[in-house]
Write an enzyme that holds these catalytic residues in place. Structure first.
Site, short mmCIF file in Angstrom:
data_model
loop_
_atom_site.label_atom_id
_atom_site.label_comp_id
_atom_site.label_asym_id
_atom_site.label_seq_id
_atom_site.Cartn_x
_atom_site.Cartn_y
_atom_site.Cartn_z
N ASP A 130 3.78 -7.16 -4.74
CA ASP A 130 4.51 -7.48 -6.17
C ASP A 130 5.24 -8.33 -6.11
O ASP A 130 5.82 -8.81 -7.10
CB ASP A 130 4.98 -6.23 -6.48
CG ASP A 130 4.07 -5.09 -6.77
OD1 ASP A 130 2.91 -5.48 -7.29
OD2 ASP A 130 4.37 -3.82 -6.49
N HIS A 136 8.11 -2.49 2.78
CA HIS A 136 6.74 -1.69 2.33
C HIS A 136 7.01 -0.56 3.45
O HIS A 136 7.52 -0.77 4.64
CB HIS A 136 5.74 -2.60 2.66
CG HIS A 136 4.50 -1.83 2.14
ND1 HIS A 136 3.77 -0.79 2.73
CD2 HIS A 136 4.07 -2.04 0.80
CE1 HIS A 136 2.91 -0.43 1.87
NE2 HIS A 136 2.86 -1.26 0.82
#
Ligand code: ACO
Length: 434
Positions: free
Chosen positions: A370, A313
């Site tokens: 996700d 991320h």
């Protein structure tokens, strides 16, 4: 307390003020840089260290794994709140009273009718069309059917006036209908309309899942799980799609047009499209015999384009707090629905191996939001290509909140600079001389 930053370029020294946020984040305010230095700019590809605005909506600390909407922790909101309450909070700044929430929901319901002609556009898409493309196009098309809402002249936030508020409830009313249409189109099912007696999230599920000639039977496990997923996706400050919405809106393009561009930005596999990519990756590993080590090696091989989808991320460098909540929710949903999904085992192995592998540890690559969300969507019976559409549905309040904040703060048009690296001036040669 330090309140200035000094910059030395050659012999010259310049001072710039610092901006300090409520959580003590510090920024160097360089808006005078070009003027005082005679044209020097900063460059920061991917905006890794560039703040594009000041915002009072979402706080996140990537090192500590903190995420708060308007000061409320994501853990608490996911556990206790309703998606519509969170939407109200993000857009208007405070949690609604019972009456405010009721009125908000009523207004959304009143504005959820989608013009029948939009169906004709939907009909023109091939069944193979990706639902994100369909959703982005239909959202953009809404401007044609609501022309008065294309440009907002009255930016008044009042919840009673014909103004921005009208657009907000239209977006929250109509886009779930488009989402359900995109889904039913994919499955070749006849389109379904909403039921005003249902809650916001339950109504979305009914519009998506009601089978022809059968009554809709609500499933509380699925309603709770979707409510949680939508809350977890509702905002994430200046991510790729939200920044897109803000920058498109900064040219004073309308709300529908700006949201449509946000949907397109979300679609990519490095952003919201990762949930689809994760499931496809897990499926591919399963079909290839389930050898997770082979795929770990591929992810680490710099000559192989393969990346472990759902890992890493831009901001979280410790853990993604949303991933923690979703992982628990995935187990609950699978248990409650009595589903034994082999994909979950593969996901667990990959996570375990990555968390103990120096390549991932050194680069601070952890499962992101996700990684597990697709497993829940799959358990709900949602096709893989719809995963990012569900994300977009959840992200609507964040996009709206940021769009409004940007306009209400009268932010200037977004227009970065560049350093030109092309040819210097040269003479044009006729085609016969080239
Ligand atoms: N698998 C393998 N290696 C990775 C991964 C991954 N998933 N993610 C990053 N790396 C490596 C990079 O190769 C790079 O290695 P290097 O330093 O040896 O060159 C290093 O880690 C840093 O990666 P960057 O791409 O520079 O990090 P950036 O902050 O630009 O990208 C991103 C973040 C896009 C999320 C990236 O980690 C990625 O591609 N992840 C997979 C896609 C994904 O899951 N996206 C969803 C993000 S969450 C969301 O948007 C909702």
């Amino acid at each position: 307390m330090i309140d200035k930053a000094k910059l030395q370029i050659g012999e010259n020294s310049y001072e710039f003020p610092l901006i300090v946020g409520t959580e003590n984040e510090i920024a160097i305010d360089i808006k005078t840089l070009r003027g005082v230095t005679d044209g020097v700019i900063t460059i920061d590809a991917g905006y890794k260290n560039t703040g594009a605005c000041q915002s009072a909506i979402t706080f996140l600390d990537g090192e500590k794994g903190i995420l708060r909407y308007r000061g409320y922790s994501i853990e608490e909101l996911a556990e206790k709140a309703d998606f519509l309450e969170v939407a109200y909070l993000l857009i208007f700044g405070e949690l609604p009273s019972k009456e405010e929430l009721q009125k908000f929901h009523e207004d959304i319901k009143e504005n959820s009718i989608v013009d029948e002609d939009v169906r004709k556009i939907l009909d023109a898409f091939p069944k193979s069309a990706h639902p994100m493309g369909v959703l982005s196009s239909l959202t953009s098309a809404l401007t044609a059917f609501n022309p008065s809402n294309d440009k907002i002249n009255n930016i008044d936030y009042q919840r009673t006036k014909k103004s921005l508020y009208d657009n907000i409830v239209k977006v929250l009313g109509k886009i779930p209908v488009l989402v359900s249409w995109a889904y039913r189109k994919k499955l070749g099912l006849p389109l379904e309309y909403g039921d005003n007696s249902l809650g916001y999230v339950e109504n979305i599920l009914k519009m998506m899942f009601k089978k022809p000639n059968e009554d809709y039977v609500p499933n509380q496990v699925i309603i709770t799980a979707l409510n949680k997923l939508l809350i977890l996706h509702a905002d994430h400050e200046q991510n790729c799609s939200t920044s897109t919405v803000r920058i498109v809106g900064s040219s004073h393009a309308g709300l529908f047009a700006s949201i449509s561009s946000g949907i397109s930005a979300l679609w990519g596999p490095l952003h919201g499209g990762a949930n689809q990519a994760v499931l496809e990756m897990l499926e591919a590993i399963r079909e290839d015999g389930g050898d997770t080590k082979k795929y770990m090696a591929k992810a680490k091989d710099k000559n192989d384009p393969f990346r472990l989808m759902g890992f890493g991320h831009r901001v979280y460098k410790n853990f993604d707090p949303r991933a923690k909540i979703i992982k628990v929710a995935a187990y609950e949903v699978l248990n409650d629905l009595g589903i034994d999904d082999p994909i979950l085992e593969i996901a667990k192995s990959l996570e375990k191996e990555a968390l103990n592998d120096p390549y991932f540890v050194d680069r601070k690559l952890y499962p992101n939001v996700d990684f597990y969300s697709g497993i829940i969507y799959r358990a709900m019976g949602i096709p893989v290509e719809m995963f990012t559409v569900m994300f977009a549905l959840g992200r609507l309040p964040g996009w709206i909140g940021h769009w409004c904040e940007m306009r209400l703060r009268k932010e200037p048009i977004g227009r970065p600079r560049q350093i030109y690296t092309g040819e210097t001036q040269r003479e044009f040669k006729n085609i016969s001389q080239r």
